[in-house]
Design a protein around this motif. Structure first.
Motif, PDB file in Angstrom:
ATOM      1  N   ARG A  75      -1.019  -9.116  -3.380  1.00 35.06           N
ATOM      2  CA  ARG A  75      -1.711  -9.155  -2.073  1.00 35.06           C
ATOM      3  C   ARG A  75      -2.755 -10.261  -2.008  1.00 35.06           C
ATOM      4  O   ARG A  75      -2.870 -10.952  -0.986  1.00 35.06           O
ATOM      5  N   ALA A  94      -1.824  -0.822  -5.485  1.00 36.20           N
ATOM      6  CA  ALA A  94      -1.103  -1.492  -4.385  1.00 36.20           C
ATOM      7  C   ALA A  94      -0.923  -2.985  -4.632  1.00 36.20           C
ATOM      8  O   ALA A  94      -1.033  -3.803  -3.729  1.00 36.20           O
ATOM      9  N   PHE A 145       0.818  -1.210   0.000  1.00 34.84           N
ATOM     10  CA  PHE A 145       0.000   0.000   0.000  1.00 34.84           C
ATOM     11  C   PHE A 145       0.857   1.267   0.000  1.00 34.84           C
ATOM     12  O   PHE A 145       0.488   2.271  -0.614  1.00 34.84           O
ATOM     13  N   GLU A 174       0.887   4.190  -2.838  1.00 32.96           N
ATOM     14  CA  GLU A 174       0.799   5.635  -2.584  1.00 32.96           C
ATOM     15  C   GLU A 174       1.849   6.394  -3.400  1.00 32.96           C
ATOM     16  O   GLU A 174       1.560   7.435  -3.996  1.00 32.96           O
TER      17      GLU A 174
END
Length: 281
Positions: free
Chosen positions: A172, A167, A128, A132
């Protein structure tokens, strides 16, 4: 700062090691590995290893500039500048062949994220944070139409840029969970192969689209899903021959596999450091 130097050097070591582990994983259908060149006439194992090693300074510089820095446009543009220098170094080593451009992007962002946090944190936090950073605009990106961009424009899929800005959802939600569960059940090498297959079965890989169109992408996805479900990794040899016939190469999946390996290594390292610190103090 000695601490920043040591930490940045360690991250660069792990990034290069992850790239070498990815190319060394054998067999990988359509890709360069220790057995053959896959679907690539202009690549080989030795070139890929040299390319990975030449990027050590690139990842080191990215880590240094991001050390304890929060995500910002300045940081995004500095990473971009360093990454473009890294690409030039790569092309010098490979005589103009693109070996790791995608990996410089994904591992570079994750390296910056790890340096930004410094302290031990989980893989999801790093994904994450990297997202960003990726969302900020880099005003100095040269205008160029790559094979990946052509595939994105033609087929309306997300490429490496959007994957990072979101992200890394394929890491993930897919490759990392499968890697970790497979690590416990099957061991490290099998975990990497299963993670790779899971990525290939789910990712709209622009490398596959560029070489094989929608038909090639669908073929690779379905084949990878079948092998993953069956658990018969001996099928990878046959799969490699079929991919070579069709000139298919899941390069995007390979980049995300390297990133998955890297995330795991970084978080194991930082957790270990934290435990040692607690013991000493």
């Amino acid at each position: 700062m000695q601490e920043a130097h040591i930490f940045s050097s360690t991250l660069a070591d792990l990034a290069v090691a992850s790239l070498i582990e990815e190319v060394s994983l054998t067999p990988k259908p359509g890709l360069v590995d220790q057995k053959d060149q896959g679907s690539h006439e202009d690549l080989n194992y030795s070139m890929m290893v040299k390319s990975a090693n030449c990027l050590h300074n690139t990842f080191y510089e990215m880590a240094r500039v991001a050390y304890r820095e929060k995500p910002s446009q300045y940081l995004r543009e500095k990473i971009g500048e360093i990454g473009r220098r890294g690409e030039k170094a790569m092309y010098q080593v490979t005589n103009g062949v693109n070996t790791h451009k995608g990996a410089i992007w994904s591992l570079g962002l994750l390296t910056a994220a790890a340096a930004s946090h410094k302290e031990a944190c989980g893989e999801l936090v790093l994904c994450f944070t990297a997202g960003e950073i990726a969302k900020f605009e880099d005003r100095f990106i040269p205008s160029q139409i790559t094979n990946g961009i052509k595939a994105i424009n033609r087929y309306g899929v997300n490429g490496a840029k959007v994957e990072a800005q979101l992200a890394f959802p394929h890491i993930r939600e897919i490759s990392l969970p499968i890697f970790k569960s497979s690590l416990n059940n099957f061991g490290y090498e099998v975990a990497k192969l299963r993670s790779f297959l899971a990525l290939m079965a789910n990712l709209d890989d622009t490398c596959l689209l560029h070489r094989g169109g929608i038909e090639g992408l669908d073929y690779a996805k379905q084949y990878a899903g079948i092998v993953l479900e069956s658990g018969d990794l001996n099928e990878l040899q046959t799969m490699n021959e079929e991919f070579k016939k069709r000139r298919l190469s899941p390069g995007g999946s390979a980049d995300l596999l390297a990133a998955t390996i890297y995330l795991y290594k970084v978080c194991q390292m930082t957790l270990s450091e934290k435990m040692q610190f607690a013991t000493i103090h």
